[in-house]
Design a protein around this motif. Structure first.
Motif, PDB file in Angstrom:
ATOM      1  N   ARG A 146      -2.455  -0.028  -9.562  1.00 43.78           N
ATOM      2  CA  ARG A 146      -3.487   0.154  -8.552  1.00 43.78           C
ATOM      3  C   ARG A 146      -4.720   0.676  -9.258  1.00 43.78           C
ATOM      4  O   ARG A 146      -4.624   1.508 -10.147  1.00 43.78           O
ATOM      5  N   GLY A 152      -9.420   1.103  -3.499  1.00 45.67           N
ATOM      6  CA  GLY A 152      -8.316   0.318  -2.963  1.00 45.67           C
ATOM      7  C   GLY A 152      -7.027   1.104  -2.859  1.00 45.67           C
ATOM      8  O   GLY A 152      -6.832   2.111  -3.529  1.00 45.67           O
ATOM      9  N   THR A 153      -6.154   0.647  -2.004  1.00 51.31           N
ATOM     10  CA  THR A 153      -4.875   1.325  -1.836  1.00 51.31           C
ATOM     11  C   THR A 153      -3.706   0.423  -2.157  1.00 51.31           C
ATOM     12  O   THR A 153      -2.590   0.904  -2.302  1.00 51.31           O
ATOM     13  N   ALA A 154      -3.909  -0.871  -2.267  1.00 55.75           N
ATOM     14  CA  ALA A 154      -2.792  -1.785  -2.468  1.00 55.75           C
ATOM     15  C   ALA A 154      -2.205  -1.612  -3.856  1.00 55.75           C
ATOM     16  O   ALA A 154      -2.921  -1.489  -4.846  1.00 55.75           O
ATOM     17  N   LEU A 155      -0.901  -1.584  -3.923  1.00 52.81           N
ATOM     18  CA  LEU A 155      -0.177  -1.544  -5.181  1.00 52.81           C
ATOM     19  C   LEU A 155       0.194  -2.991  -5.489  1.00 52.81           C
ATOM     20  O   LEU A 155       0.900  -3.627  -4.716  1.00 52.81           O
TER      21      LEU A 155
END
Lengths: 119, 114
Positions: free
Chosen positions: B94, B99-102
């Protein structure tokens, strides 16, 4: 015990029959997310939620809906399932951390998975 | 856009030998890097992470990973493999400041033979 619980674990259904996969976490995590796992493609994010009533699309949201009415629950809804949604689904949750002036998801905790087959 | 590559679909190693599972990444900012392991019919379990600090990170079950910024790599290692280490391993990244998406790699199957 801290955990993420998904139900059902296994489901066979037919095209067009609405279904819901439930996800619940008991760790008071703000962040929750749904992934699907397909051979050769790894895990792809469907939807995520930073907090109650806040949801956002991931990489593959088409054909799915989610809701986050309570902090602990994050159900995945397939309004009209199709065979290309046959997959292994994982729910995950995470505490959020303060980073760079904003809130970000931390380490993910995963459920045991829900294997869905759409005929 | 962020991405992760695991160049090997499968790694085979004999029990007692050292193992390496490779991972390279691409992000525009500082990376947060993770390794997860998946045993058959189970969810993913967290092994270790790199956020900042020492480039060598130690994790669960005797695993460690080395962050190499110049090579944009985060290879998973263990000095002495066990048969019970046989599983599917995922690298994830990440971008730290946005951003937060892994984003997960496609996974590497580790097979340890006795």
């Amino acid at each position: 015990e801290a955990q993420v619980t998904q139900n059902p674990r296994y489901l066979i259904t037919v095209t067009g029959k609405k279904l819901t996969v439930t996800c619940s976490q008991n760790m008071n995590h703000e962040y929750m997310s749904w992934y699907r796992q397909d051979p050769g493609l790894g895990l792809r994010q469907i939807y995520y939620s930073m907090n109650v009533e806040v949801t956002d699309k991931g990489d593959v949201p088409e054909g799915y809906k989610v809701s986050r009415k309570e902090k602990r629950n994050f159900p995945l809804i397939l309004e009209s399932p199709s065979p290309n949604q046959t997959s292994l689904y994982f729910c995950a949750s995470s505490p959020t951390v303060i980073a760079g002036g904003g809130r970000r998801a931390g380490e993910l905790f995963f459920g045991e998975g829900s294997r869905l087959t759409v005929l | 856009a962020q991405s992760v590559a695991q160049p090997e679909d499968q790694v085979n190693v004999a029990e007692g030998n050292p193992l390496t599972v490779k991972c390279t990444y691409s992000v525009s900012g500082n990376p947060y890097l993770f390794w997860y392991v998946q045993y058959p019919n189970r969810g993913l379990q967290f092994l270790l992470k790199y956020i900042t600090g020492d480039n060598l990170v130690k994790g669960s079950y005797g695993f460690e990973a080395e962050f190499n910024k110049s090579q944009t790599s985060f290879h998973l290692k263990k000095p002495s493999a066990l048969v019970s280490d046989s599983a599917l391993y995922f690298c994830a990244v990440r971008e730290g400041q946005a951003g937060t998406a892994l984003i997960f790699g496609k996974g590497t199957t580790l097979s340890v033979s006795s």
